[in-house]
Design an enzyme around this catalytic site. Structure first.
Site, PDB file in Angstrom:
ATOM      1  N   ASP A  38      -5.936   1.860  22.690  1.00  0.00           N
ATOM      2  CA  ASP A  38      -4.634   2.528  22.641  1.00  0.00           C
ATOM      3  C   ASP A  38      -4.724   3.818  21.839  1.00  0.00           C
ATOM      4  OD1 ASP A  38      -1.522   2.175  22.840  1.00  0.00           O
ATOM      5  OD2 ASP A  38      -1.909   2.776  20.770  1.00  0.00           O
ATOM      6  N   TYR A  43      -1.670  11.256  18.141  1.00  0.00           N
ATOM      7  CA  TYR A  43      -2.660  10.766  17.167  1.00  0.00           C
ATOM      8  C   TYR A  43      -3.759  11.799  16.880  1.00  0.00           C
ATOM      9  CZ  TYR A  43      -0.704   6.080  18.109  1.00  0.00           C
ATOM     10  OH  TYR A  43       0.119   4.999  18.261  1.00  0.00           O
ATOM     11  N   HIS A 101       6.371   7.791  24.262  1.00  0.00           N
ATOM     12  CA  HIS A 101       6.104   7.283  22.904  1.00  0.00           C
ATOM     13  C   HIS A 101       7.381   6.794  22.208  1.00  0.00           C
ATOM     14  CE1 HIS A 101       2.930   7.855  19.508  1.00  0.00           C
ATOM     15  NE2 HIS A 101       3.692   6.809  19.255  1.00  0.00           N
TER      16      HIS A 101
HETATM   17  P1  NAP Z   1      -1.938  -2.903  11.928  1.00  0.00           P
HETATM   18  O1  NAP Z   1      -2.827  -2.980  13.102  1.00  0.00           O
HETATM   19  O2  NAP Z   1      -0.903  -3.957  11.735  1.00  0.00           O
HETATM   20  O3  NAP Z   1      -2.776  -2.846  10.579  1.00  0.00           O
HETATM   21  C1  NAP Z   1      -3.904  -2.036  10.398  1.00  0.00           C
HETATM   22  C2  NAP Z   1      -4.460  -2.321   9.008  1.00  0.00           C
HETATM   23  O4  NAP Z   1      -4.901  -3.709   8.976  1.00  0.00           O
HETATM   24  C3  NAP Z   1      -5.675  -1.484   8.651  1.00  0.00           C
HETATM   25  O5  NAP Z   1      -5.560  -1.173   7.281  1.00  0.00           O
HETATM   26  C4  NAP Z   1      -6.868  -2.408   8.892  1.00  0.00           C
HETATM   27  O6  NAP Z   1      -7.947  -2.173   7.994  1.00  0.00           O
HETATM   28  C5  NAP Z   1      -6.248  -3.747   8.560  1.00  0.00           C
HETATM   29  N1  NAP Z   1      -6.907  -4.843   9.301  1.00  0.00           N
HETATM   30  C6  NAP Z   1      -7.352  -4.832  10.573  1.00  0.00           C
HETATM   31  N2  NAP Z   1      -7.888  -6.007  10.896  1.00  0.00           N
HETATM   32  C7  NAP Z   1      -7.800  -6.796   9.792  1.00  0.00           C
HETATM   33  C8  NAP Z   1      -8.194  -8.108   9.507  1.00  0.00           C
HETATM   34  N3  NAP Z   1      -8.803  -8.866  10.429  1.00  0.00           N
HETATM   35  N4  NAP Z   1      -7.931  -8.604   8.259  1.00  0.00           N
HETATM   36  C9  NAP Z   1      -7.321  -7.851   7.323  1.00  0.00           C
HETATM   37  N5  NAP Z   1      -6.922  -6.585   7.543  1.00  0.00           N
HETATM   38  C10 NAP Z   1      -7.153  -6.056   8.777  1.00  0.00           C
HETATM   39  O7  NAP Z   1      -1.153  -1.497  11.876  1.00  0.00           O
HETATM   40  P2  NAP Z   1      -1.079  -0.140  12.715  1.00  0.00           P
HETATM   41  O8  NAP Z   1      -2.332   0.633  12.659  1.00  0.00           O
HETATM   42  O9  NAP Z   1       0.175   0.516  12.256  1.00  0.00           O
HETATM   43  O10 NAP Z   1      -0.839  -0.607  14.228  1.00  0.00           O
HETATM   44  C11 NAP Z   1      -1.858  -0.827  15.160  1.00  0.00           C
HETATM   45  C12 NAP Z   1      -1.816   0.184  16.300  1.00  0.00           C
HETATM   46  O11 NAP Z   1      -0.555   0.168  16.965  1.00  0.00           O
HETATM   47  C13 NAP Z   1      -1.960   1.641  15.871  1.00  0.00           C
HETATM   48  O12 NAP Z   1      -3.278   1.951  15.501  1.00  0.00           O
HETATM   49  C14 NAP Z   1      -1.464   2.340  17.102  1.00  0.00           C
HETATM   50  O13 NAP Z   1      -2.472   2.352  18.116  1.00  0.00           O
HETATM   51  C15 NAP Z   1      -0.306   1.439  17.518  1.00  0.00           C
HETATM   52  N6  NAP Z   1       1.014   1.950  17.021  1.00  0.00           N
HETATM   53  C16 NAP Z   1       1.915   2.391  17.939  1.00  0.00           C
HETATM   54  C17 NAP Z   1       3.150   2.891  17.516  1.00  0.00           C
HETATM   55  C18 NAP Z   1       4.143   3.382  18.512  1.00  0.00           C
HETATM   56  O14 NAP Z   1       5.112   4.053  18.113  1.00  0.00           O
HETATM   57  N7  NAP Z   1       3.971   3.085  19.783  1.00  0.00           N
HETATM   58  C19 NAP Z   1       3.468   2.933  16.149  1.00  0.00           C
HETATM   59  C20 NAP Z   1       2.533   2.455  15.227  1.00  0.00           C
HETATM   60  C21 NAP Z   1       1.311   1.948  15.683  1.00  0.00           C
HETATM   61  P3  NAP Z   1      -9.316  -1.384   8.344  1.00  0.00           P
HETATM   62  O15 NAP Z   1      -8.914  -0.132   9.093  1.00  0.00           O
HETATM   63  O16 NAP Z   1      -9.884  -1.136   7.003  1.00  0.00           O
HETATM   64  O17 NAP Z   1     -10.202  -2.240   9.186  1.00  0.00           O
END
Ligand code: NAP
Length: 268
Positions: A38, A43, A101
């Site tokens: 994704d 981004y 988005h």
């Molecule tokens: P998330 O996936 O809930 O959390 C990411 C965090 O969790 C990072 O700090 C990562 O650390 C950590 N993590 C990953 N796997 C883990 C595990 N197994 N155990 C412990 N910690 C772990 O948050 P997010 O990045 O906000 O959301 C994910 C994706 O959703 C985004 O990257 C984006 O692609 C999408 N998104 C979309 C929108 C939208 O408006 N459509 C908005 C926000 C996000 P490390 O990096 O250190 O591994």
């Protein structure tokens, strides 16, 4: 009726992954077996995502690739232009899913979705969908286009039952973003306890809870290899119904992504 796409249930989120870290994470994820990535125009990492895809040598047609059009690119003219730019940066002929988005008030949904539907016809995207759409907005989108996917914030601390029920009834898809509540789930005692019982981690239990909802896929972001690996290890165990209920009961309306342009979340 909208035919929703088949989406690999575990994908890689790439928000905030930049430069070499992004290339490496995408490459490693594909090596580990991820087949869903994704990204978004906003981004500023589409070039790196494309590079990671190519470095992995996984055939393009085996990967489900999503990108999203930003709020300044939703007019009739801007949609095809912005999409071509995304495809150029990603160095691919098509994306599997093109999303709006965020919903906006100043361009009509029919104008945006009309332009996106033309991209479906020209083959520049295989599917169209929306992100951050409330139930009334998603219904409206579905009247206008086969927008069978809604990417929304979804984790145990944010109850999304009405959207999940709607998706289930209409056989639509939800992609859960911020599925780990940015890591907060690892500190939730009841999740920690269920993880201990299964010999898993709290992140795995949370992702498993999400994908046990019909039609839901997850896109945790991970940059560390052990996290990438861990987040894929969710297909060889199952949560029982009382464990499912325990996680479902943690909802406390914790919205971690709530910018000024967000829609009225209370709309039902
Ligand atoms: P998330 O996936 O809930 O959390 C990411 C965090 O969790 C990072 O700090 C990562 O650390 C950590 N993590 C990953 N796997 C883990 C595990 N197994 N155990 C412990 N910690 C772990 O948050 P997010 O990045 O906000 O959301 C994910 C994706 O959703 C985004 O990257 C984006 O692609 C999408 N998104 C979309 C929108 C939208 O408006 N459509 C908005 C926000 C996000 P490390 O990096 O250190 O591994």
């Amino acid at each position: 009726m909208t035919i929703a796409p088949v989406i690999p249930p575990a994908g890689l989120g790439t928000w905030d992954l930049r430069g070499k870290d992004c290339v490496r994470a995408v490459h490693e994820a594909l090596e580990l077996g991820y087949r869903h990535v994704d990204t978004a125009q906003m981004y500023e990492n589409e070039r790196e995502v494309g590079r990671g895809l190519r470095d992995s040598r996984v055939p393009r047609d085996e990967v489900f690739l999503t990108t999203k059009l930003w709020i300044d690119s939703l007019t009739r003219k801007a949609v095809p232009k912005a999409t071509e730019e995304c495809l150029k940066r990603l160095a691919t002929e098509y994306v599997d899913l093109l999303l709006i988005h965020w919903p906006v008030a100043d361009v009509s949904l029919s104008e945006t979705l009309g332009a996106m539907t033309r991209l479906l016809e020209s083959g520049r995207t295989r599917n169209v969908g929306v992100s951050n759409f409330t139930l009334p907005l998603w219904r409206q989108a579905l009247e206008l286009a086969p927008a069978g996917v809604n990417q929304i914030e979804f984790h145990p601390f944010l109850d999304q039952e009405s959207l999940v029920r709607f998706a289930r009834e209409r056989d639509l898809r939800i992609v859960a973003y911020t599925p780990l509540a940015k890591g907060r789930v690892t500190r939730e005692p009841s999740i920690v306890e269920i993880a201990r019982i299964h010999g898993r981690t709290p992140a795995q239990v949370t992702l498993r809870w999400l994908i046990q909802h019909p039609g839901v896929a997850v896109i945790p972001k991970a940059s560390r290899r052990e996290h990438l690996r861990e987040n894929l290890g969710i297909f060889d165990f199952e949560l029982g119904s009382s464990e499912m209920r325990t996680l479902s009961s943690l909802g406390r309306n914790l919205r971690l992504v709530d910018p000024g342009w967000a829609p009225d979340w209370s709309a039902r």
